[in-house]
Motif scaffolding. Structure first.
Motif, PDB file in Angstrom:
ATOM      1  N   ALA A 479       0.940  -8.182  -2.074  1.00  0.00           N
ATOM      2  CA  ALA A 479       1.300  -7.918  -0.682  1.00  0.00           C
ATOM      3  C   ALA A 479       0.555  -6.738  -0.093  1.00  0.00           C
ATOM      4  CB  ALA A 479       2.804  -7.673  -0.596  1.00  0.00           C
ATOM      5  N   MET A 480      -0.079  -5.909  -0.918  1.00  0.00           N
ATOM      6  CA  MET A 480      -0.705  -4.699  -0.401  1.00  0.00           C
ATOM      7  C   MET A 480      -2.166  -4.637  -0.829  1.00  0.00           C
ATOM      8  SD  MET A 480       2.319  -2.022  -1.276  1.00  0.00           S
ATOM      9  CE  MET A 480       2.346  -2.285  -3.029  1.00  0.00           C
ATOM     10  N   LEU A 481      -2.967  -4.053   0.060  1.00  0.00           N
ATOM     11  CA  LEU A 481      -4.392  -3.968  -0.247  1.00  0.00           C
ATOM     12  C   LEU A 481      -4.635  -3.117  -1.485  1.00  0.00           C
ATOM     13  CD1 LEU A 481      -5.927  -3.542   3.310  1.00  0.00           C
ATOM     14  CD2 LEU A 481      -6.053  -5.519   1.823  1.00  0.00           C
ATOM     15  N   GLN A 482      -3.837  -2.062  -1.659  1.00  0.00           N
ATOM     16  CA  GLN A 482      -4.176  -1.161  -2.763  1.00  0.00           C
ATOM     17  C   GLN A 482      -3.917  -1.806  -4.116  1.00  0.00           C
ATOM     18  OE1 GLN A 482      -1.772  -0.610  -0.571  1.00  0.00           O
ATOM     19  NE2 GLN A 482      -0.197   0.772  -1.331  1.00  0.00           N
ATOM     20  N   ASN A 485      -6.903  -2.410  -6.045  1.00  0.00           N
ATOM     21  CA  ASN A 485      -7.545  -1.300  -6.755  1.00  0.00           C
ATOM     22  C   ASN A 485      -7.401  -1.461  -8.256  1.00  0.00           C
ATOM     23  OD1 ASN A 485      -8.089  -0.205  -4.296  1.00  0.00           O
ATOM     24  ND2 ASN A 485      -6.464   1.314  -4.353  1.00  0.00           N
ATOM     25  N   PHE A 508      -3.697 -10.816   5.883  1.00  0.00           N
ATOM     26  CA  PHE A 508      -4.350  -9.684   6.522  1.00  0.00           C
ATOM     27  C   PHE A 508      -5.765 -10.052   6.918  1.00  0.00           C
ATOM     28  CE2 PHE A 508      -0.743  -7.561   5.918  1.00  0.00           C
ATOM     29  CZ  PHE A 508      -0.568  -6.746   4.828  1.00  0.00           C
ATOM     30  N   THR A 509      -6.204  -9.470   8.049  1.00  0.00           N
ATOM     31  CA  THR A 509      -7.541  -9.789   8.517  1.00  0.00           C
ATOM     32  C   THR A 509      -8.616  -9.229   7.600  1.00  0.00           C
ATOM     33  OG1 THR A 509      -6.535  -9.224  10.619  1.00  0.00           O
ATOM     34  CG2 THR A 509      -8.838  -9.859  10.666  1.00  0.00           C
ATOM     35  N   LEU A 510      -8.329  -8.073   7.019  1.00  0.00           N
ATOM     36  CA  LEU A 510      -9.400  -7.349   6.343  1.00  0.00           C
ATOM     37  C   LEU A 510      -9.377  -7.465   4.827  1.00  0.00           C
ATOM     38  CD1 LEU A 510      -9.137  -4.024   8.355  1.00  0.00           C
ATOM     39  CD2 LEU A 510     -10.762  -5.859   8.700  1.00  0.00           C
ATOM     40  N   TRP A 511      -8.545  -8.343   4.284  1.00  0.00           N
ATOM     41  CA  TRP A 511      -8.350  -8.272   2.836  1.00  0.00           C
ATOM     42  C   TRP A 511      -9.611  -8.570   2.058  1.00  0.00           C
ATOM     43  CZ3 TRP A 511      -8.435 -11.933  -1.147  1.00  0.00           C
ATOM     44  CH2 TRP A 511      -8.590 -13.257  -0.748  1.00  0.00           C
ATOM     45  N   TYR A 514     -11.886  -5.614   2.052  1.00  0.00           N
ATOM     46  CA  TYR A 514     -11.411  -4.545   1.184  1.00  0.00           C
ATOM     47  C   TYR A 514     -11.715  -4.860  -0.276  1.00  0.00           C
ATOM     48  CZ  TYR A 514      -8.784  -0.885  -0.935  1.00  0.00           C
ATOM     49  OH  TYR A 514      -8.455   0.207  -1.696  1.00  0.00           O
ATOM     50  N   LEU A 606      -9.638   5.567  -5.805  1.00  0.00           N
ATOM     51  CA  LEU A 606      -8.690   4.639  -5.182  1.00  0.00           C
ATOM     52  C   LEU A 606      -8.035   3.835  -6.286  1.00  0.00           C
ATOM     53  CD1 LEU A 606     -10.998   3.466  -2.297  1.00  0.00           C
ATOM     54  CD2 LEU A 606      -9.048   4.983  -2.110  1.00  0.00           C
TER      55      LEU A 606
ATOM     56  N   PHE B  62      -3.945  11.188  -0.680  1.00  0.00           N
ATOM     57  CA  PHE B  62      -3.326  10.555  -1.864  1.00  0.00           C
ATOM     58  C   PHE B  62      -2.131  11.344  -2.395  1.00  0.00           C
ATOM     59  CE2 PHE B  62      -6.752   7.872  -1.449  1.00  0.00           C
ATOM     60  CZ  PHE B  62      -7.965   8.509  -1.645  1.00  0.00           C
ATOM     61  N   LEU B  96      -5.015  -5.775  14.197  1.00  0.00           N
ATOM     62  CA  LEU B  96      -4.276  -5.998  12.958  1.00  0.00           C
ATOM     63  C   LEU B  96      -2.779  -6.018  13.222  1.00  0.00           C
ATOM     64  CD1 LEU B  96      -6.193  -3.458  10.706  1.00  0.00           C
ATOM     65  CD2 LEU B  96      -6.744  -5.829  11.131  1.00  0.00           C
ATOM     66  N   THR B  97      -2.046  -6.575  12.281  1.00  0.00           N
ATOM     67  CA  THR B  97      -0.595  -6.573  12.393  1.00  0.00           C
ATOM     68  C   THR B  97      -0.041  -5.259  11.883  1.00  0.00           C
ATOM     69  OG1 THR B  97      -0.385  -7.486  10.183  1.00  0.00           O
ATOM     70  CG2 THR B  97      -0.421  -9.043  12.017  1.00  0.00           C
ATOM     71  N   GLU B 100      -0.455  -4.778   8.212  1.00  0.00           N
ATOM     72  CA  GLU B 100      -1.786  -4.424   7.731  1.00  0.00           C
ATOM     73  C   GLU B 100      -2.047  -2.938   7.955  1.00  0.00           C
ATOM     74  OE1 GLU B 100      -4.574  -7.335   8.772  1.00  0.00           O
ATOM     75  OE2 GLU B 100      -6.091  -6.567   7.404  1.00  0.00           O
ATOM     76  N   CYS B 103      -0.470  -1.150   5.310  1.00  0.00           N
ATOM     77  CA  CYS B 103      -1.288  -1.170   4.089  1.00  0.00           C
ATOM     78  C   CYS B 103      -2.353  -0.100   4.120  1.00  0.00           C
ATOM     79  CB  CYS B 103      -1.977  -2.522   3.953  1.00  0.00           C
ATOM     80  SG  CYS B 103      -1.247  -3.531   2.712  1.00  0.00           S
ATOM     81  N   GLN B 106      -0.911   3.066   3.424  1.00  0.00           N
ATOM     82  CA  GLN B 106      -0.562   3.212   2.023  1.00  0.00           C
ATOM     83  C   GLN B 106      -1.772   3.470   1.137  1.00  0.00           C
ATOM     84  OE1 GLN B 106       1.988  -0.210   1.119  1.00  0.00           O
ATOM     85  NE2 GLN B 106       3.630   1.252   0.834  1.00  0.00           N
ATOM     86  N   LEU B 107      -2.940   3.088   1.638  1.00  0.00           N
ATOM     87  CA  LEU B 107      -4.136   3.410   0.861  1.00  0.00           C
ATOM     88  C   LEU B 107      -4.285   4.917   0.728  1.00  0.00           C
ATOM     89  CD1 LEU B 107      -6.816   0.910   2.154  1.00  0.00           C
ATOM     90  CD2 LEU B 107      -5.856   1.041  -0.119  1.00  0.00           C
TER      91      LEU B 107
END
Lengths: 686, 317
Positions: A479-482, A485, A508-511, A514, A606, B62, B96-97, B100, B103, B106-107
């Motif tokens: 569910a999350m981009l990170q 990592n 997500f648009t950018l997944w 990323y 990251l 971070f 973006l939503t 997103e 997210c 959260q990075l």
């Protein structure tokens, strides 16, 4: 025609002359010279016209010149046949009335000892007027127009009954013919075998060219040796194994398409000769060896002798088929089991997700102040009554427990793909993998497993399956981009497939960018089946390059090191130091060393820690921070005390200074007395 | 700097107002965490690094949310870091939503709470259609006021609700929880009930609030300016206007003005370098895959770094 068996050796075929009554008597026992032929009466008036009409009122008495007299009978319908007494004594047991254009059976008087009666090639429609011929053994009614078997009930001695090429629709009225040896009903319209079960002496039964669609009801024919069923519409055969004497069975030109429909033939021990040609089954590739394999007693198939070679081939092929069938059965069983297990895992997963959702909703509800206002949470809607949610929750957890009794995970290795279903499957990576199997696996697919759990297993994956290049995720709660990592620690990924089902990150648009950015050191070829182009990579770098830059060069040293951990520290520090020392030189060396390191170090910071670990870390942090706080408080207290003292001193100092100065001035006003005082002080000190 | 008011404050108050202790505590905590490494290059250097990073605003990268939220300076630094890191996303024009954006947040901060992002999204979308796409600048400015002034906004929400339900606005209002849920707006459409609250009354309450409370509030002058223009206003209307007001942005000082939001020449240069380097990094590798015998270094020299084709919107200055 009379069947060949019954023709005499010296017999002459009946002439095909169609004029007038032509009697031919063919004695089989008398010598040649005694053969008598009655002369033809060729100048017969034109009978054919009248004879061809089925006119029972015909009066034949007007004919002339016959040696045989057809005398008017008292009954107006039937002609009466009378032999001259001469002939009677010579050929008393045979009577041939072939091609006489008869439309009815004539009444035959005074021939009670007649044994053979031939009515071939006439137009007779009903069997009649032969009840008195009680010694009759051979009755031939071939090629007539008989529609029903009848009128035979008195012929108890009858052994051969030839009713071929008629219009009979039903086998019936054969009850008394228990001595019947040959029954020929070919060329009729019979649809069903019936009423023959009492014919226990019957040796030949011919039902060719009828309308039979199935064969059964053959019980009781204990003597049957030959059964001719050619040219019917037979689709299946039964009861043949109840024919203990059957040797020849002709099933050519029927509708048999599988051996199962004639399976009873396998059980017949007497069969030695069988024909299937002209059936759909004969076109099949497995026809010959199936028949040979199932009917080992056969000697001839389709009128050809069966050789030993053929038999051997047949058994070999049959064995192979058997094995193949067993294999495919096993395969389908396995597949079924797999399907069931996957279904089970899916259900389990579903329940888990719902329980987790309810739990988070419950938390949110607890933190909200007014319980009657429904709060809008993303995705799931919850009921406004906490009691309901609680009840549903407990229901779900109990369902979850009951499911875990059955198989809750599945591990499948299929050539180069390893498929894992359910979180229990991750344990399979602990097992000992043979080098060959492990080396072959290039694709690993995860389904119904939480991504956080997969992350913990990735180091093992790296070691055990060194050639895994393609990772697939479905229903893994990405569910999350990170979370991507975490994939950076692997050795290499060429392809990544993230199924939209169960992985919200795909929305997500950018997944993709990323992923390309974070895992740029893998030089991935494909994501979700689409090729990765140079433009994609550039775009990814454009979008997130600054993040990497910030994450590496702008992080304070100590923070960097704490994130990267020991192994990387030295490399990274070396890199940064060299970068700092030689700013102007093209970064060749850096490129090289970067490649050596294997990962773009500027994004190495990251990382992804799973929620559990992170919460643990936060707990740790709290403890430490408490300590720090206390320590700093102590320091602050000290500092403020000192500060206070300092300030107090500041305040008091002017006064103190003035006093000091005043004291000193007062002291040194009188030089002499001051000198004396000082000297005294010195001597006192000693 | 050496103003008399400063000296007049008692010690603890002074320290607390400037959040000195927070940074001291955090510095000691960092020291604890990394004592083996830090002891190698000296504690003095460590403290220098630490406070330098605090000044530059990189200390919050971070870090856990509790630290980021601790001081206004931290919050501003975080906003600035977010802007710098993801400006390129905005420049690319992607919408973006809320999820997103969360997210992306959260990075930089792994445990950033979803509620804050949701509230920020509500400001942009006027509490409507929460799955809508938002532009980078809209979201950033809304997020700015939501994050920087979170406590203030919570109190304002409580005040607004009270005003709506007609309670006495001058009673002391204490928000029951820091992450209080906004109650739904009362059903509109009843005949004769006007939307929102009266602006002047609202302003009075806000004035009281800002006087009373210690946490940071937006400059009252700006608030007055906004509220003077209208007769009545709704909660999200007020917040929306607040977020778009350039004065707020300047008061915070974390982000550039809206017009300049996509500009950051230094970073753009750095980015170009990175992009070029990544192309170099990729192509030799591909070549190497085809010809396993060749060495890497000389190949680099031969291939002159070709410039990436610049898209039309790219204008480094």
């Amino acid at each position: 025609m009379i069947p060949g068996k019954y023709r005499s050796v010296s017999g002459r075929a009946a002439n095909n002359v169609n004029c007038g009554l032509h009697l031919v008597i063919q004695p089989s026992s008398l010598p040649e010279k005694n053969k008598v032929e009655f002369k033809l009466n060729r100048d017969t008036p034109s009978f054919p016209g009248r004879l061809l009409q089925h006119d029972l009122e015909r009066n034949y008495s007007s004919r002339q010149g016959d040696h045989i007299n057809l005398v008017n009978s008292s009954m107006p319908s039937f002609p009466i046949l009378q032999h001259s007494s001469e002939e009677k004594s010579l050929y008393s047991d045979r009577l041939t009335l072939e091609r006489q254009k008869l439309t009815v059976c004539p009444i035959i008087d005074g021939e009670e000892h007649l044994r053979l009666l031939n009515f071939q090639h006439n137009f007779i429609t009903r069997i009649q007027n032969i009840s008195n011929l009680q010694r009759l053994i051979f009755l031939d009614l071939y090629d007539n127009q008989i529609e029903e078997i009848s009128g035979l009930s008195t012929l108890r001695s009858l052994r051969v009954l030839l009713l071929g090429k008629n219009r009979i629709k039903k086998i019936s009225n054969l009850e008394n013919l228990i001595n019947l040896d040959v029954l020929d009903l070919h060329g009729n319209q019979i649809t069903k075998i019936e009423n023959v079960n009492h014919l226990c002496d019957l040796r030949v039964l011919n039902l060719a060219r009828n309308l039979l669609s199935h064969v059964d009801n053959l019980t009781g024919l204990d003597s049957l040796t030959e059964l001719n069923l050619r040219h019917n519409q037979i689709a299946f055969v039964r009861d043949v194994d109840h024919l203990p004497s059957l040797q020849r069975l002709f099933l050519s030109f029927n509708n048999i398409s599988s051996f199962d429909s004639v399976s009873c033939l396998a059980d017949s021990t007497s069969l030695s000769d069988i024909t299937f040609d002209g059936n759909p089954i004969a076109q099949e590739s497995w026809y010959k060896h199936t028949v040979l394999q199932n009917m080992t007693q056969l000697r001839q198939l389709d009128m050809r002798r069966i050789t030993e070679e053929e038999r051997r081939m047949a058994s070999v092929v049959a064995k192979k088929e058997e094995e193949k069938k067993r294999e495919s059965q096993k395969q389908s069983l396995l597949k079924e089991k797999k399907r069931l297990t996957i279904n089970n895992v899916a259900r389990h997963w579903d329940l888990q997700q719902r329980v987790a959702n309810n739990a988070t909703n419950q938390d949110r509800k607890d933190s909200a102040s007014p319980p009657q206002d429904p709060c809008q949470t993303e995705g799931s809607t919850i009921s406004p009554f906490p009691e309901d949610t609680g009840a549903v929750d407990s229901g779900l957890t109990s369902a979850l427990q009951s499911l875990s009794v059955i198989d809750t995970h599945l591990v499948e290795v299929d050539g180069d793909t390893l498929s894992l279903y359910g979180s229990g499957a991750l344990e399979s990576l602990d097992r000992n993998w043979s080098v060959q199997t492990a080396g072959m696996i290039t694709t690993v697919s995860f389904t119904f497993i939480e991504f956080d759990e997969i992350v913990q297993v990735l180091p093992k994956l790296k070691i055990k399956l060194p050639n895994s290049l393609h990772l697939k995720f479905k229903e893994t709660n990405l569910a999350m981009l990170q979370q991507f990592n975490a994939l950076a620690q692997l050795r290499r990924i060429d392809q990544l497939t993230v199924d939209p089902q169960g992985n919200p990150v795909v929305n997500f648009t950018l997944w993709k960018y990323y992923v390309l950015f974070r895992l740029s050191h893998f030089s991935m070829q494909k994501i979700n089946g689409t090729e990765v182009t140079q433009n994609d990579m550039i775009m990814a770098e454009r979008l997130f390059g600054i993040l990497a830059h910030v994450a590496s060069s702008e992080l304070p040293q100590y923070h960097l090191i704490s994130i990267l951990g020991d192994a990387r520290k030295k490399q990274f520090r070396y890199l940064l130091e060299t970068k700092g020392k030689k700013p102007g030189i093209v970064n060749e060396e850096n490129n090289d060393s970067k490649r050596l390191v294997g990962e773009n170090t500027n994004r190495a910071t990251l990382n992804y820690t799973t929620r559990e670990f992170y919460n643990e870390k936060l707990e740790d942090i709290k403890e430490k921070k408490k300590f720090c706080k206390m320590y700093i408080e102590d320091l602050v207290k000290e500092a403020t005390e000192i500060n206070m003292k300092n300030e107090a001193l500041q305040k008091l100092w002017p006064q103190m200074f003035i006093e000091l100065v005043r004291d000193a001035v007062i002291e040194t006003r009188n030089k002499n007395s001051y000198m004396k005082l000082c000297l005294q002080q010195i001597t006192d000190q000693k | 700097m050496l103003s008399p008011e400063r000296l007049a404050q008692p010690d603890y108050e002074y320290l607390a107002q400037r959040h000195v202790l927070t940074y001291m505590e955090d510095a000691v905590y960092q020291l604890l965490e990394n004592r083996e490494d830090i002891s190698q290059y000296g504690i003095a250097r460590f403290f220098m690094d630490y406070f330098n990073s605090v000044c530059q605003g990189t200390h919050i990268l971070f870090r856990e949310f509790s630290f980021i939220q601790a001081t206004p300076h931290n919050r501003a630094s975080f906003l600035r870091a977010f802007w710098r890191c993801f400006r390129t996303v905005g420049k690319n024009g992607d919408l973006l939503t809320m999820r997103e954006y969360h997210c992306l947040l959260q990075l930089l901060c792994p445990d950033f709470p979803l509620e804050l992002t949701q509230k920020a999204a509500r400001i942009v979308l006027m509490d409507d259609a929460m799955d809508c796409l938002m532009s980078f600048s809209d979201f950033l400015f809304a997020f700015q006021i939501q994050f920087y002034y979170s406590e203030f906004l919570d109190s304002v929400a409580a005040i607004y609700q009270d005003l709506l339900s007609g309670k006495n606005p001058n009673t002391v209002i204490v928000p029951t929880s820091s992450s209080g849920q906004y109650r739904q707006r009362p059903a509109l459409g009843e005949a004769g009930v006007p939307e929102g609250v009266e602006a002047s009354l609202f302003y009075q309450c806000l004035e009281n609030l800002c006087d009373r409370h210690k946490y940071s509030c937006p400059p009252l002058a700006l608030v007055k300016e906004i509220l003077n223009g209208v007769q009545r206003l709704t909660f999200y209307g007020f917040l929306g206007t607040l977020s778009k007001h350039p004065g707020i942005n300047q008061a915070l000082g974390a982000l550039p003005d809206k017009a300049d939001l996509m500009q950051d020449p230094a970073m753009d240069e750095e980015l170009e370098r990175l992009v070029v380097r990544s192309r170099l990094h990729r192509t030799p590798r591909q070549h190497r895959a085809k010809e396993p015998g060749a060495t890497g270094a000389p190949r680099d020299k031969l291939e002159a770094p070709e410039k990436a084709p610049k898209p039309s919107w790219w204008q480094p200055e």
